[in-house]
Scaffold this active site. Structure first.
Site, PDB file in Angstrom:
ATOM      1  N   GLY A 172       0.827  -1.197   0.000  1.00 16.41           N
ATOM      2  CA  GLY A 172       0.000   0.000   0.000  1.00 16.41           C
ATOM      3  C   GLY A 172       0.866   1.255   0.000  1.00 16.41           C
ATOM      4  O   GLY A 172       1.965   1.294  -0.565  1.00 16.41           O
ATOM      5  N   SER A 173       0.391   2.288   0.702  1.00 17.21           N
ATOM      6  CA  SER A 173       1.021   3.611   0.594  1.00 17.21           C
ATOM      7  C   SER A 173       2.383   3.737   1.259  1.00 17.21           C
ATOM      8  O   SER A 173       3.088   4.729   1.029  1.00 17.21           O
ATOM      9  CB  SER A 173       0.071   4.672   1.158  1.00 17.21           C
ATOM     10  OG  SER A 173      -1.101   4.749   0.367  1.00 17.21           O
ATOM     11  N   VAL A 174       2.807   2.776   2.089  1.00 15.44           N
ATOM     12  CA  VAL A 174       4.172   2.868   2.638  1.00 15.44           C
ATOM     13  C   VAL A 174       5.209   2.672   1.529  1.00 15.44           C
ATOM     14  O   VAL A 174       6.397   2.902   1.732  1.00 15.44           O
ATOM     15  CB  VAL A 174       4.426   1.850   3.786  1.00 15.44           C
ATOM     16  CG1 VAL A 174       3.639   2.211   5.019  1.00 15.44           C
ATOM     17  CG2 VAL A 174       4.145   0.428   3.341  1.00 15.44           C
ATOM     18  N   PHE A 175       4.724   2.301   0.342  1.00 17.21           N
ATOM     19  CA  PHE A 175       5.613   2.122  -0.803  1.00 17.21           C
ATOM     20  C   PHE A 175       5.880   3.449  -1.526  1.00 17.21           C
ATOM     21  O   PHE A 175       6.830   3.566  -2.292  1.00 17.21           O
ATOM     22  CB  PHE A 175       4.974   1.110  -1.770  1.00 17.21           C
ATOM     23  CG  PHE A 175       5.913   0.534  -2.790  1.00 17.21           C
ATOM     24  CD1 PHE A 175       7.058  -0.140  -2.403  1.00 17.21           C
ATOM     25  CD2 PHE A 175       5.649   0.652  -4.149  1.00 17.21           C
ATOM     26  CE1 PHE A 175       7.922  -0.683  -3.341  1.00 17.21           C
ATOM     27  CE2 PHE A 175       6.501   0.112  -5.094  1.00 17.21           C
ATOM     28  CZ  PHE A 175       7.640  -0.559  -4.691  1.00 17.21           C
TER      29      PHE A 175
END
Length: 686
Positions: A424-427
């Site tokens: 998800g957005s931690v990427f």
């Protein structure tokens, strides 16, 4: 009527010749068949030692000549061979017979064979030369004319084999501050003294079986062992010292005895289970696999975590000395000897305080936690929840308890740190740094779209990328603060499939992180290739088919505090350990600095998705993430993974990275369910 045909003289001669050949062939075939059944003395001697290798001593006795059997009983023969081969746990016994003239071997009444015997033992490889005499019996079978020297050429009548074995103490496992993570502890061994059982023996056994949650058959089997005597203690099961109520119940049954026993003990229990691992009784397969390494049928062996990875160092070396002694016990000859050595202690970089804190934050959830010093590579905590208690493995699971553990839907035996997950957005910070490094993105690059959904063009059909917040300006810093999916989808498309994949490869995708324990590599696409524009767009914000390993994610984030280089993580604390980089300059220094500053705003900015992690007086950079796990874009029943990756700024001694993921956060706040858990660990760990 048809007249009979006459046979010519030539035809008659041919028939006679054919018949003669058939008769002679039959005689020759019969002779060869009979001759093939005659075993050579070499074959017999090889079979004899194969029986020794298989511990079939009674079959060895049956191969002795009548004269030999008249000098030693079967019981005494078996005892001598068990004492010799068994005392040093001989296996892989191989014989090499000296070459000589064997042309008359099937006609001679007796043969003397010289040979070399080689075997693996507790004390290493043993090899010696010897000779054997075999003679034919009345059935023309070669039998061994046995003497004690057939065990070993230095052994004489009246002398005995003496074996002395010293078992090594298993090394302890400590955390970075000397706190024991695995070592020697005490438990209660529950057993039975058979001669003290009451008249209703069966009733007492049934009651003991019920209290200990073991089968009646298991107890009966233990009591029927050859060594058991009425006044000897027969262990049945080990229980924790704290099981006072259970022990009190058991002691009301005559014949039950409870004594202290030394066991492997794990003070942190579930908190460090997946990283430390556990030991258990060695299996027959493992015993064979580790033949010659000093293991016995009662040995404990590492089954998971550091206990398994560092088994060789922790186990040590079993000491063994096998010698020939006279009737007074005086040593006459040492057959084989190996000095024993205790296992080595191992110190990990793990901090038991942080490990326990992170476990408590995740204890009620399914998830993982990883912490490290991103400037040195020291891994400070690795948590997977739910977890098992390694002490239960040492005590021994009952069948019922083992079944419950294996069938538990939350998978406590599953190490989530070793697997890969949709990030998800931690990427997004990683995509941002790659885009900046490649020049496809600048800090001032703005996304062009209106509303909360976007598609490149009509070729995408009904496929749209969506985001949650409308904000302005749509630059990189704000895109990270508000976690804008559309911004990073456009960034990935601007990079293009080839450069995007090259970027992922440069940070270690599709290869394992160099680490003490083997973790699954991060991957992208199908068979290492992103297949479409829409998949590329989704990959830009950590969806699509991006799968990331927790440790790899943490190591990649370390580049934001190392001028763009990814630290090499390590778990075993070695004296003089120096920092090294697994991947150097994956991001430019400027790109790493830009993303770091933007992640600080993710926490500091009042609208930042990670604002809940803010701690007054501390600089924390971070990124939230919520990964959707569903069958299709239209699926509304899928689950969500909640993330927070945070780095507390500091020098080489105080810089701290903590990442956590919790499964099933849908309708529980998404990533906002996770952020406070990480904040608590930052706040309470100095």
């Amino acid at each position: 009527m048809e007249q009979n045909k006459k046979i010519s003289p030539k035809q008659a001669a041919a028939i006679i010749i054919i018949a003669a050949v058939l008769v002679l062939g039959g005689i020759l075939g019969f002779f060869l068949y009979q001759n093939s059944k005659i075993e050579t003395p070499e074959m017999r001697l090889k079979q004899y030692f194969q029986f020794a290798n298989d511990k079939k001593y009674e079959k060895m006795y049956q191969m002795l000549s009548e004269d030999s059997r008249s000098t030693i009983s079967e019981e005494a023969f078996i005892e001598k061979n068990q004492n010799f081969y068994g005392s040093m746990e001989a296996n892989q016994i191989k014989i090499s017979i000296a070459e000589d003239d064997k042309s008359n071997s099937k006609r001679e009444s007796a043969r003397t064979l010289s040979y070399q015997l080689t075997m693996s033992t507790l004390a290493g490889e043993l090899s010696f030369e010897n000779s054997a005499i075999l003679s034919k019996n009345k059935d023309k079978m070669y039998m061994l004319n046995w003497s004690v020297q057939d065990l070993h050429p230095h052994l004489k009548e009246g002398e005995e084999i003496k074996a002395e074995t010293s078992y090594p103490k298993r090394g302890n496992i400590y955390d970075r501050n000397g706190v024991m993570l695995a070592g020697e502890g005490t438990a209660s061994s529950v057993g039975i003294v058979p001669g003290k059982l009451p008249e209703d023996r069966e009733g007492a056994i049934v009651q003991i079986a019920e209290y200990l949650d073991v089968s009646k058959e298991k107890i009966e089997t233990a009591l029927s062992a050859n060594w058991v005597k009425d006044d000897l203690f027969v262990p049945i099961r080990t229980v924790a010292k704290t099981e006072e109520a259970l022990k009190a119940q058991l002691l009301t049954i005559p014949g039950v005895k409870i004594s202290d026993t030394t066991v492997r003990y794990y003070p942190l229990g579930q908190s460090a289970a997946q990283v430390v691992g556990y030991t258990q009784n060695i299996t027959a397969e493992e015993l064979e696999e580790h033949a010659g390494e000093g293991y016995t049928a009662t040995s404990q062996i590492g089954k998971g975590g550091i206990e398994k990875v560092c088994e060789k160092q922790l186990h040590g070396t079993t000491g063994c000395k096998v010698s020939i002694v006279d009737s007074d016990g005086n040593e006459k000859f040492v057959i084989v000897e190996q000095k024993g050595e205790d296992g080595k202690d191992i110190t990990l970089t793990i901090d038991s305080i942080l490990q326990s804190q992170m476990y408590r934050q995740l204890a009620e959830d399914k998830g993982w936690g990883a912490a490290m010093n991103p400037k040195t590579g020291e891994v400070l905590a690795l948590v997977s929840t739910p977890a098992y208690n390694p002490n239960d493995f040492v005590m021994g699971y009952t069948s019922k308890a083992w079944e419950e553990l294996n069938n538990d839907a939350s998978k406590p035996l599953y190490n989530r740190c070793r697997s890969t997950w949709a990030p998800g957005s931690v990427f997004k910070p990683i995509v941002a740094a790659l885009g900046l490094t490649q020049g496809a993105l600048t800090a001032g690059t703005e996304a062009v779209y209106e509303g909360l959904q976007w598609q490149k063009d009509s070729s995408w059909g009904n496929y749209y990328v969506t985001t949650l917040t409308d904000y302005s300006p749509k630059n990189l810093e704000n895109a990270l603060i508000y976690s804008d999916n559309i911004y990073f989808a456009q960034a990935a498309l601007d990079m293009g499939t080839e450069n995007f994949q090259k970027g992922l490869d440069s940070v270690g995708f599709n290869e394992p992180v160099p680490f003490t324990m083997e973790y699954k590599p991060s991957t992208y696409g199908e068979d290492g290739k992103i297949q479409s524009e829409t998949e590329l767009a989704d990959s830009g914000y950590g969806q699509g088919k991006i799968l990331v390993n927790p440790l790899h994610l943490a190591v990649t984030y370390s580049a934001f505090v190392n001028d763009g280089s990814m630290i090499t993580p390590y778990l075993i604390k070695e004296e003089g350990e120096k920092t090294g980089y697994w991947k150097e300059n994956v991001f430019t220094k400027e790109a790493a600095e830009t993303v770091w500053n933007d992640m600080v705003q993710v926490v500091d900015h009042p609208d930042g998705t990670g604002h809940e992690a803010m701690i007054e007086g501390k600089t924390i950079a971070g990124k939230t993430g919520t990964a959707e796990i569903k069958a299709s874009k239209e699926d509304t029943t899928g689950t969500e993974l909640g993330y927070f990756m945070g780095i507390r700024d500091g020098d080489e001694n105080s810089c701290l990275l903590i990442g956590m993921m919790v499964e099933d956060v849908k309708d529980r706040g998404g990533s906002h369910y996770v952020v406070p858990k990480v904040r608590e660990c930052f706040a309470n760990y100095k």
